[in-house]
Design a protein around this motif. Sequence first.
Motif, PDB file in Angstrom:
ATOM      1  N   PHE A  30     -29.923  61.394  -9.096  1.00  0.00           N
ATOM      2  CA  PHE A  30     -28.852  60.444  -8.794  1.00  0.00           C
ATOM      3  C   PHE A  30     -29.341  59.003  -8.932  1.00  0.00           C
ATOM      4  O   PHE A  30     -28.636  58.138  -9.439  1.00  0.00           O
TER       5      PHE A  30
ATOM      6  N   ASN B   4     -29.359  67.921  -9.661  1.00  0.00           N
ATOM      7  CA  ASN B   4     -28.946  68.046  -8.260  1.00  0.00           C
ATOM      8  C   ASN B   4     -30.027  67.633  -7.265  1.00  0.00           C
ATOM      9  O   ASN B   4     -30.154  68.223  -6.189  1.00  0.00           O
TER      10      ASN B   4
ATOM     11  N   LEU C 128     -27.033  63.120  -0.122  1.00  0.00           N
ATOM     12  CA  LEU C 128     -26.424  62.534  -1.318  1.00  0.00           C
ATOM     13  C   LEU C 128     -25.182  61.747  -0.975  1.00  0.00           C
ATOM     14  O   LEU C 128     -24.909  60.692  -1.567  1.00  0.00           O
TER      15      LEU C 128
ATOM     16  N   GLY D 245     -26.219  64.462 -11.605  1.00  0.00           N
ATOM     17  CA  GLY D 245     -27.037  63.302 -11.277  1.00  0.00           C
ATOM     18  C   GLY D 245     -27.443  62.496 -12.483  1.00  0.00           C
ATOM     19  O   GLY D 245     -27.103  61.319 -12.595  1.00  0.00           O
TER      20      GLY D 245
ATOM     21  N   PHE E  21     -20.764  60.545  -9.920  1.00  0.00           N
ATOM     22  CA  PHE E  21     -21.704  61.635 -10.128  1.00  0.00           C
ATOM     23  C   PHE E  21     -21.069  62.967  -9.772  1.00  0.00           C
ATOM     24  O   PHE E  21     -20.317  63.067  -8.809  1.00  0.00           O
TER      25      PHE E  21
ATOM     26  N   CYS F 259     -24.612  57.789  -1.918  1.00  0.00           N
ATOM     27  CA  CYS F 259     -23.458  57.304  -2.678  1.00  0.00           C
ATOM     28  C   CYS F 259     -22.648  56.295  -1.871  1.00  0.00           C
ATOM     29  O   CYS F 259     -22.227  55.254  -2.410  1.00  0.00           O
TER      30      CYS F 259
ATOM     31  N   CYS G 233     -21.936  66.973  -8.731  1.00  0.00           N
ATOM     32  CA  CYS G 233     -22.997  67.812  -8.192  1.00  0.00           C
ATOM     33  C   CYS G 233     -22.414  69.164  -7.819  1.00  0.00           C
ATOM     34  O   CYS G 233     -21.197  69.351  -7.789  1.00  0.00           O
TER      35      CYS G 233
END
Length: 242
Positions: free
Chosen positions: A27, A22, A100, A14, A38, A104, A40
């Motif tokens: 992020f 994480n 996440l 992140g 990114f 994104c 993770c």
Amino acid sequence: MQAWPYPRWIAHRGAGHLAPENTLAAFRLGAHHGYRMFECDAKLSADGVPFLMHDATLERTTNGTGVGGERPWSELSRLDAGSWHSRAYAGEPLPTLESLARYCIANGLFFNIEIKPTPGVEARTGTVVAEHAARWWKGRVPPLFTSFKVESLQAAAAAQPEIPRGLLVDNFTDGWLQRAQSLKCAALVCNHALWDSATVAAVHAVGMRCLSYTVNDEWAAERLIALGTDGIITDAVDRFAP
């Protein structure tokens, strides 16, 4: 070479060490520094929910105890994953992989998911992560799956063969390139100190990309760029402008 849509610079967990690793906060901070891709770590809760955490155990990065993968998501979701880092992030929760992914996708960012299974569920983790990712990224540039665990990559490939994979290696043991080829990997991801011109040439010659972790010094980044490598995973998101 397979098509490679991913940017060179990849923010580790992140935002490196600037925020609790994480987490969604990390992020967001990495994106604030201009990063568009990114890395993770993803594993499964006891009831099969993919969530983000590097370690097998909870103690280092949460206020929980024991093995994370042995806890149901209802318990994991209530943990504090920020106080260990600093008071500013106190109360930051563990995120699901889905949260996440949605962040994104909504922001046009790229993703490298390291499949980091709890010991004993390597294949199941690869399968579940791949099936979820295929659904979330349908019709979009997919994430790059990476793992040190061959079983996890094999399972991900069997479940969703079209999502690209990369083998993580910390040293070059016998047959390392053949293992990556047998998995039909798009990339080899290794400790940055291992790359030299001959190794880069050998990996490129079989159609794979060369990625490096974890690159935090300017001299190391310059060396890797000069060698012609394709991706740099870094904690130094505040010092390397992507």
